[in-house]
Design a protein around this motif. Structure first.
Motif, short mmCIF file in Angstrom:
data_model
loop_
_atom_site.label_atom_id
_atom_site.label_comp_id
_atom_site.label_asym_id
_atom_site.label_seq_id
_atom_site.Cartn_x
_atom_site.Cartn_y
_atom_site.Cartn_z
N GLY A 1 67.29 15.45 -3.55
CA GLY A 1 67.22 16.18 -2.29
C GLY A 1 65.86 16.82 -2.10
N ALA A 2 65.48 17.02 -0.83
CA ALA A 2 64.15 17.54 -0.52
C ALA A 2 63.93 18.92 -1.11
N GLU A 3 64.98 19.74 -1.18
CA GLU A 3 64.79 21.10 -1.66
C GLU A 3 64.44 21.16 -3.15
N PHE A 4 64.74 20.09 -3.88
CA PHE A 4 64.48 20.10 -5.31
C PHE A 4 62.99 20.22 -5.61
N PHE A 5 62.18 19.48 -4.87
CA PHE A 5 60.73 19.52 -5.06
C PHE A 5 60.03 20.25 -3.91
N GLY B 1 51.14 13.26 -14.54
CA GLY B 1 52.16 13.67 -13.59
C GLY B 1 53.30 12.67 -13.58
N PHE B 2 54.28 12.91 -12.72
CA PHE B 2 55.39 11.98 -12.62
C PHE B 2 55.59 11.57 -11.16
N PHE C 1 56.06 9.47 -4.14
CA PHE C 1 55.25 10.69 -4.20
C PHE C 1 55.05 11.09 -5.65
N GLU C 2 53.94 11.76 -5.86
CA GLU C 2 53.54 12.17 -7.21
C GLU C 2 53.45 13.68 -7.28
N ILE C 3 53.90 14.23 -8.39
CA ILE C 3 53.73 15.65 -8.68
C ILE C 3 52.90 15.76 -9.95
N ALA C 4 51.80 16.50 -9.86
CA ALA C 4 50.86 16.62 -10.98
C ALA C 4 51.50 17.39 -12.14
#
Length: 227
Positions: free
Chosen positions: A23-27, A52-53, A105-108
């Motif tokens: 869900g969008a709220e998670f990230f 990152g992942f 999408f990537e999160i550092a």
């Protein structure tokens, strides 16, 4: 080139938004980079530094080991999280390639670590994701001891579910090559072709090139899947 977008509505970009566990709220509070990815793009290779992942929003991704026994270890779909293996020692443990065009999408790493240190609820959710990954690996270990025909049927059923979560259609398109499938299942390509014909003769599947349909679904679940 990818564009950095802050607090974007991730679900808006995901074909899996109706059934995703995240869900969008998670990230929602994390900076992200959205990328449109071409077929054949490598996200990272085994041994690369963990920076990152990734979360797949659209497309199919193949993961392989990079040693003398190179094997297609997994296939990822929208909603899947990729790259958390880098937490183990600071490097990725698999090579990851898009099998078709897609979006992610990537999160550092530094943003992830900051949130885990400062947001207990976020840390709890990340542990759940890691736990699901372990459960999946345990399930794969159980499947690997089954006969090749049963392993293939389980694989096809999983591909149908994963590639068409929002659809009740019995047919689906295999995005990977037969060589990839055979390598993943630990059988020869010739054996895979023989098993596909055998399953078709039994009335369990129908196929034409990469298009596959699973037939007699009730019988499939009651007699073919022992676990």
């Amino acid at each position: 080139m990818p564009n950095a977008i802050e607090k974007i509505n991730i679900c808006h970009h995901c074909t899996n938004n109706q059934s995703c566990d995240l869900g969008a709220e998670f990230f929602g509070s994390l900076p992200k980079t959205i990328s449109i990815v071409e077929k054949g793009t490598n996200l990272f290779n085994a041994g690369d530094d963990f920076i990152g992942f990734y979360v797949i929003c659209e497309g199919t991704v193949k993961a392989t080991t990079s040693n003398e026994y190179s094997k297609a270890t997994n296939f990822y779909y929208p909603g899947d999280v990729i790259g958390l293996c880098g937490f183990s020692d600071g490097s990725y443990k698999e090579s990851v390639e898009f099998l078709n065009s897609g979006r992610m999408f990537e999160i550092a790493r530094q943003d992830l670590e900051f949130s885990m240190q400062n947001e207990p609820e976020f840390s709890s959710k990340m542990l759940k994701i890691l736990g699901k990954t372990l459960v999946k690996k345990q399930s794969n270990s159980q499947i690997n001891i089954l006969e090749a025909e049963t392993r293939l049927l389980i694989f096809l059923q999983e591909q149908r579910v994963r590639s068409q979560r929002a659809s009740n259609d019995k047919s689906f398109i295999l995005q990977m090559t037969r060589s990839d499938i055979a390598n993943h299942l630990g059988i020869a390509v010739e054996t895979l072709s023989r098993l596909m014909r055998k399953l078709s003769y039994k009335g369990l599947i129908a196929f034409e090139n990469k298009k596959v349909a699973l037939l007699n679904n009730d019988d499939f679940h009651s007699k073919v899947l022992p676990i």
